[in-house]
Design an enzyme around this catalytic site. Structure first.
Site, short mmCIF file in Angstrom:
data_model
loop_
_atom_site.label_atom_id
_atom_site.label_comp_id
_atom_site.label_asym_id
_atom_site.label_seq_id
_atom_site.Cartn_x
_atom_site.Cartn_y
_atom_site.Cartn_z
N TYR A 220 -68.00 22.15 -72.64
CA TYR A 220 -67.66 23.32 -71.82
C TYR A 220 -68.52 23.40 -70.56
O TYR A 220 -68.96 24.49 -70.17
CB TYR A 220 -67.80 24.61 -72.64
CG TYR A 220 -66.96 24.62 -73.89
CD1 TYR A 220 -65.57 24.78 -73.82
CD2 TYR A 220 -67.54 24.48 -75.15
CE1 TYR A 220 -64.80 24.79 -74.97
CE2 TYR A 220 -66.76 24.50 -76.30
CZ TYR A 220 -65.40 24.66 -76.21
OH TYR A 220 -64.63 24.67 -77.34
N HIS A 221 -68.72 22.28 -69.89
CA HIS A 221 -69.49 22.25 -68.65
C HIS A 221 -68.69 21.60 -67.52
O HIS A 221 -69.20 20.73 -66.82
CB HIS A 221 -70.80 21.48 -68.84
CG HIS A 221 -71.75 22.13 -69.80
ND1 HIS A 221 -72.81 21.45 -70.37
CD2 HIS A 221 -71.82 23.39 -70.28
CE1 HIS A 221 -73.49 22.26 -71.17
NE2 HIS A 221 -72.89 23.45 -71.13
#
Length: 285
Positions: A220-221
């Site tokens: 989730y980056h």
């Protein structure tokens, strides 16, 4: 105007507004306001590989059990009265930045230790208790894309991270997986460590590679889809002051402007981007 919808949303808004690669816009019949081919390119993300092991229910781990339910019920009462106790845990209780080779100038892997079983982002639950360890490739070489799926802004865009499309990322993640397995299967964990949920052997790199390809996923980056760069960069979307190139009065202020992915979590740097943008906007005014 300021766009700040993230590495997926900001480029979607730009494309729907007619700003992007001509070919992409024409596929959807969107009138071209400005040809900016870098919109939606250069997607980068930390690919994440998780291994998990069973542990007894009498450990300080979280799990799906009657014992844990009772402990959490008591912990909720403690939190309500004292703002302390088990329920204040961040789950990801320890971590490390490590170098895959001693001759590297900076860490290229991140480890995250979790006091629970993490399987498919915790969407897949397992009865009992366990511990997990994540390993992430800090500076991936693979580059993905994000593009429109519809002219309806409520329809999510098409996201292709192209994880492991560069062989160097796969080989580094293999080293990371072997490292975390050696740590968890070392002597200090012997008293609590049980079965590996997805067994792999250190002497079978092909087997671990197969497991990585089957289960590794996003941390989730996501960044980079509206990347910042000089005029000489044909795929740059914004300039050094976060202004969309070729468009007056429009800025993008979120993680999508990062030219390359940082070697760590993206939350604090994104806050910094917003703080810096606020300073520049005030200065320009």
């Amino acid at each position: 105007m300021i766009f700040y919808a993230g590495a997926f949303g900001s480029l979607q808004l730009l494309q729907l507004s007619g700003i992007g690669a001509v070919g992409e816009l024409q596929k959807f019949g969107i009138p071209v306001v400005h040809d900016l081919p870098g919109v939606g390119k250069n997607l980068q993300d930390h690919i994440d590989y998780v291994q998990a092991w069973r542990v007894p229910s009498n450990t300080e781990s979280f799990g799906v059990s009657l014992r844990c339910t009772a402990k959490l019920t008591a912990a909720m009462r403690e939190w309500k009265s004292k703002r302390s106790g088990m329920i204040t845990s961040v789950f990801a209780s320890a971590g490390a930045f490590v170098r895959s080779s001693p001759d590297l100038p900076a860490p290229d892997l991140q480890l995250i230790f979790v006091l629970a079983v993490v399987d498919d982002h915790a969407r897949k639950l397992h009865l009992g208790h366990g511990i997990s360890c994540h390993v992430d490739v800090m500076r991936p070489y693979s580059r993905g894309t994000v593009s429109l799926h519809s002219t309806d802004p409520r329809v999510a865009p098409m996201i292709d991270p192209k994880f492991l499309s560069d062989e160097r990322d796969l080989q580094l993640l293999l080293k990371g997986g072997q490292l975390q397995q050696r740590i968890i299967e070392s002597k200090p964990f012997d008293a609590v460590r049980g079965k590996n949920l997805y067994p792999t052997r250190l002497d079978d790199p092909a087997g671990m590679i197969a497991d990585i390809r089957n289960r590794a996923d996003t941390q989730y980056h996501p960044v980079g889809t509206c990347r910042m760069g000089p005029d000489s960069d044909s795929l740059a979307v914004v300039d050094a002051r976060l202004r969309v190139k070729g468009i007056d009065g429009l800025r993008v202020v979120d993680a999508s402007i990062m030219p390359t992915l940082i070697g760590g979590n993206t939350n604090a740097p994104t806050i910094m981007i917003a703080e810096k943008a606020a300073q520049m906007i005030r200065a320009d005014a």
